[in-house]
Design a protein around this motif. Structure first.
Motif, short mmCIF file in Angstrom:
data_model
loop_
_atom_site.label_atom_id
_atom_site.label_comp_id
_atom_site.label_asym_id
_atom_site.label_seq_id
_atom_site.Cartn_x
_atom_site.Cartn_y
_atom_site.Cartn_z
N LEU A 1 -46.33 8.70 36.26
CA LEU A 1 -44.98 8.80 36.18
C LEU A 1 -44.43 9.07 34.86
O LEU A 1 -43.26 9.88 34.75
CB LEU A 1 -44.33 7.32 36.76
CG LEU A 1 -44.51 6.93 38.10
CD1 LEU A 1 -43.97 5.66 38.58
CD2 LEU A 1 -43.88 7.77 39.03
N ALA A 2 -44.80 8.68 33.76
CA ALA A 2 -44.37 9.20 32.57
C ALA A 2 -44.67 10.54 32.32
O ALA A 2 -43.76 11.32 31.73
CB ALA A 2 -45.39 8.34 31.46
N ARG A 3 -45.80 11.18 32.81
CA ARG A 3 -46.28 12.43 32.72
C ARG A 3 -45.20 13.37 33.47
O ARG A 3 -44.64 14.53 32.97
CB ARG A 3 -47.38 12.47 33.16
CG ARG A 3 -47.90 14.13 33.15
CD ARG A 3 -49.38 14.04 33.30
NE ARG A 3 -49.49 15.79 33.25
CZ ARG A 3 -51.06 16.37 33.60
NH1 ARG A 3 -51.83 15.36 34.00
NH2 ARG A 3 -50.92 17.54 33.54
N PRO B 1 -49.10 10.51 28.63
CA PRO B 1 -48.55 11.58 28.45
C PRO B 1 -47.13 11.43 28.70
O PRO B 1 -46.86 10.61 29.79
CB PRO B 1 -49.40 12.46 29.51
CG PRO B 1 -49.89 11.55 30.36
CD PRO B 1 -50.15 10.30 29.83
N PHE B 2 -46.28 12.43 28.17
CA PHE B 2 -44.88 12.31 28.29
C PHE B 2 -44.43 13.88 28.58
O PHE B 2 -44.88 14.54 28.12
CB PHE B 2 -44.13 12.01 27.35
CG PHE B 2 -44.07 10.27 27.25
CD1 PHE B 2 -43.54 9.57 27.86
CD2 PHE B 2 -45.28 9.60 26.54
CE1 PHE B 2 -43.33 8.19 27.78
CE2 PHE B 2 -45.33 8.59 26.20
CZ PHE B 2 -44.38 7.56 26.93
N LYS B 3 -43.43 13.86 29.35
CA LYS B 3 -43.05 15.36 29.87
C LYS B 3 -42.12 15.94 28.32
O LYS B 3 -42.00 16.74 28.20
CB LYS B 3 -41.74 15.19 31.08
CG LYS B 3 -41.62 16.50 31.58
CD LYS B 3 -41.05 16.40 32.80
CE LYS B 3 -40.82 17.88 33.20
NZ LYS B 3 -39.59 17.91 34.35
N ASN B 4 -41.27 14.76 27.87
CA ASN B 4 -40.24 14.92 26.85
C ASN B 4 -40.44 13.99 26.01
O ASN B 4 -39.52 13.28 25.87
CB ASN B 4 -38.98 15.55 27.40
CG ASN B 4 -38.31 16.32 26.51
OD1 ASN B 4 -38.49 16.28 25.27
ND2 ASN B 4 -37.08 16.54 26.92
N LEU B 5 -41.18 13.72 25.11
CA LEU B 5 -41.22 12.66 24.31
C LEU B 5 -40.28 12.72 22.99
O LEU B 5 -40.23 13.52 22.39
CB LEU B 5 -42.83 12.37 23.67
CG LEU B 5 -43.07 10.97 22.98
CD1 LEU B 5 -42.39 9.94 23.97
CD2 LEU B 5 -44.33 10.84 22.49
#
Ligand code: ADP
Ligand code: ZN
Ligand code: ZN
Length: 734
Positions: A293-295, A312-316
């Motif tokens: 969900l973070a990714r 992982p993040f989409k837009n950290l």
């Protein structure tokens, strides 16, 4: 000779350095492979899940040894580039095999030999309803029995793996024997009601937020040094709000301590969005769901312990490391990374803001702030109603102690109880007493497997080794002279509890350590009870000392401040100061002013000059001058090599050999300082002897040059009976 064949480089989860080259799987092209994809490969006799690192135009592997990949999973790229970059950097920096880094860092769902599709996680529980179906429905009864045996329920995939089908489960659900729940990390926390923030930020907080917010659009590190209770958490929340406003995500790291529900709740209610939560008590499926969900970008905020640095993040947009000095950020086995240091590296790789926060920051971070590598932000006053507590010493050199407590201390505790206040009594040692001593001959009960004393525990009575968990009955007589005059020496939390219950028979006494609190839920209940506010005595180890926000504690008593001052660890003073100030910080967090009393046999120790003034800044400046004089970190870069063996001689010999081979390869006139090989402080632990070689270099480049030599040397010196491991920036090395 290199073999001019195009190959795919794969990181395989084995403790061997380097990548392994493979050919594309049948019916696939080399162009189908991208880094971060998962594949199955044959490795020796085993089939393992590997990660594609890249493609190469040639290989050193001879053609007849090159094998095709067995299978390429049909799934989106498993590990996003940002995380793979971080892991690759870490593998080099910490000199650890990449495959093993991936293995330790990432949710174990990635290690399973099946495609990553399902992120919905269903759990099955048995209901109360008695089975009234046909007695010959043995299959159904077997399912019910299996599920009933697991009090917390069983994951659907586990049930499928042992042969049950979804249809069978659903039938039993319809009949009322089973219930199913879907784990969704975001709705799990969404149940908490958002509350409007009643807190009005003070000027100091506003200033810090304003300064930190200037640099939200790229890599930038701030060290937020704010005394305990100065409102750092409010500052984090406000900055995260800015980040969310920019459409970006936030990662908040917290130490591996049990204050997470409190922290989670504060973020949750004030930001009024669901928050993803990653901690060690979670199942791998739950972790993977949150990770996914973070990714995808749907979890905007993740709060987690050490290993969440690899989420992982989409837009950290920001990484916040709370209590950045905490030792639990460093993993001490296997892949020995520091999540705090990786947070800074990740900030640089992903071009985002990093905040390191603490009341007592690590000297590494203080030094970076002094050097202006980090922006230094301060909060010097308590934020809420509480004031900074007064700290004073009780000299116990010539005072008799009653189960650890001096008379003046008992008088002060009494006076607080009479005023209906709560008192914390801190002793960082579990059990009744750390030593069983023969008064006739001086014999001490030792562990069979470790060079350590056995601790006396009284509930139930036994002797326990705190290093290997070896247990034995308490002997009636001395193990050497058979005298019956054997008695406990020294004080642990159990003994203090015993003493205080005798002394204050009408007061509630609660012990707070790993022996009394085994479950998170128990801890939460106790904290709730304590916050009702009735007078009580709380005795505890660091479990009690860190992070909690008790509002009715007006006195914190530290039983034995000096034991930690003289460890062989060069960080002993830093660590002691951090712990003392953290513990002290539990006092006076409500309306009433708090006090701290420290029992010590060393009242003249220079450390106390700063401690009684709660002056961590001066203390860290003095300590840094010492480090500089001795050329210790952060003024030099450290690397330790540990040898473990059943034979002490073998462990030492392995390091001697390594040492001489290493320095044949490195020019000796370089600025490198070696200490050892030396035996560990506790040379034998769980029957294994440990020795160290410590290497200090003037700079990172020199250390990197040494590290570059190590994989080959370790491989060449590999012996069955001795294990050699590398620890870069070690924190646990004595
Ligand atoms: P820290 O994280 O620095 O130890 P916290 O953020 O936990 O401090 O704050 C300590 C206490 O002070 C909390 O109970 C918090 O609600 C309260 N607090 C924080 N900021 C303010 C403020 N501006 N006004 C009033 N109370 C505050
Ligand atoms: Zn004896
Ligand atoms: Zn032991």
């Amino acid at each position: 000779m290199n073999n001019p064949t195009q190959v795919i480089c794969i990181a395989v989860p084995v403790p061997i350095y380097g990548y392994f080259d493979y050919l594309p799987a049948e019916n696939t092209l080399i162009e189908d492979y991208f880094s971060g994809m998962r594949v199955l490969v044959q490795f020796g006799h085993r089939e393992l899940v590997g990660i594609v690192i890249g493609r190469q135009a040639e290989t050193t592997t001879p053609t007849n040894k090159l094998k095709p990949i067995t299978h390429l999973f049909d799934e989106p790229t498993a590990i996003p580039e940002s995380i793979l970059n971080l892991l690759q950097w870490a593998a080099t920096y910490y000199c650890h095999p990449l495959g093993d880094c991936v293995q330790t860092a990432l949710p174990s769902a990635l290690r399973q030999k099946k495609p990553l599709t399902e992120i919905k996680v269903i759990k099955w529980n048995r209901t109360e309803k008695k089975f009234t179906g046909k007695q010959n429905a043995t299959k159904q009864q077997a399912i019910l029995k299996t599920i009933a045996e697991q009090e917390s329920g069983i994951w659907q995939d586990s049930l499928k793996a042992i042969g049950y089908t979804t249809t069978q489960l659903k039938t039993l659900e319809k009949a009322g024997y089973l219930t199913s729940t879907t784990f969704d990390p975001l709705t799990a926390t969404a149940k908490l009601q958002p509350e409007p923030n009643s807190i009005k930020l003070n000027e100091a907080q506003k200033e810090v937020i304003q300064k930190a917010s200037v640099h939200l659009n790229g890599f930038h590190v701030s060290l937020l040094q704010g005394i305990t209770g100065s409102g750092k958490t409010e500052v984090y929340i406000e900055i995260v709000r800015h980040i969310l406003g920019q459409g970006k995500q936030a990662l908040i790291l917290i130490p591996e301590i049990n204050l997470t529900p409190q922290t989670l709740k504060r973020f949750q209610t004030q930001l009024a969005i669901p928050i993803g939560f990653i901690h060690s008590g979670m199942s791998s499926r739950e972790k993977f769901t949150t990770w996914s969900l973070a990714r995808q970008g749907s979890a905007k905020v993740i709060i987690g312990t050490r290993s969440s640095i690899f989420t992982p993040f989409k837009n950290l947009g920001i990484i916040i490391v709370d209590e950045e000095h905490d030792a639990s950020y460093k993993q001490i086995d296997g892949f020995k990374y520091s999540a705090r240091d990786l947070a800074v590296k990740r900030g640089q790789l992903e071009n985002c803001k990093v905040i390191l926060g603490s009341a007592t920051p690590s000297l590494e971070s203080v030094y970076n702030a002094q050097q202006e590598k980090y922006e230094w932000l301060r909060l010097n006053e308590r934020a809420g109603a509480g004031q900074t507590p007064d700290i004073s010493l009780i000299d116990i050199r010539s005072r008799p102690l009653q189960n650890g407590c001096s008379k003046p201390l008992l008088d002060q505790i009494k006076s607080e109880i009479e005023q209906n206040n709560q008192v914390i009594i801190f002793q960082n040692r579990r059990g009744f007493s750390p030593t069983l001593l023969c008064e006739a001959c001086g014999w001490i009960a030792h562990c069979k497997h470790c060079d350590a004393r056995l601790t006396i525990h009284n509930h139930p009575p036994h002797l326990l080794c705190h290093h290997c968990n070896y247990k034995q009955v308490i002997p009636r007589e001395c193990g050497s002279c058979n005298s019956q005059h054997i008695s406990p020496l020294g004080t642990g939390t159990e003994r203090i509890e015993y003493g205080l219950k005798e002394y204050f028979p009408n007061t509630k006494v609660i012990r707070f350590d790993r022996d009394t609190i085994k479950k998170q839920s128990h801890m939460e209940q106790l904290i709730k009870d304590i916050n009702h506010g009735e007078p009580c005595l709380l005795i505890g180890t660091q479990m009690l000392a860190k992070g909690h926000d008790f509002h009715n504690v007006t006195l914190v008593a530290i039983i034995d401040a000096d034991t930690s001052f003289f460890s062989a660890d060069f960080r002993a003073i830093e660590r002691s100061a951090q712990l003392l100030l953290q513990v002290a910080g539990r006092s006076g967090r409500g309306k009433k002013k708090g006090r701290v009393l420290i029992q010590t046999k060393l009242p003249e120790h220079p450390l106390f000059e700063s401690i009684v003034k709660s002056d961590y800044t001066t203390l860290s400046e003095i300590e840094l001058i010492d480090r500089k004089t001795c050329e210790l970190p952060p003024f030099s870069k450290m690397l330790s090599i540990r040898a473990e063996s059943k034979s002490q001689a073998d462990a030492l010999q392995a390091l001697h050999t390594l040492n001489s081979e290493l320095f044949q390869r490195i020019p000796t006139n370089l600025n490198i300082e070696i200490s050892g090989p030396i035996e560990a402080n506790m040379a034998r632990k769980s029957g294994i002897y440990r020795s160290y070689l410590h290497i200090f270099t003037a700079n990172l480049a020199l250390r990197a040059a040494i590290l570059k030599q190590l994989p080959a040397l370790l491989t060449a010196n590999h012996k069955r009976n001795t294990k050699l491991t590398i620890d870069v920036d070690p924190t646990d090395y004595v």
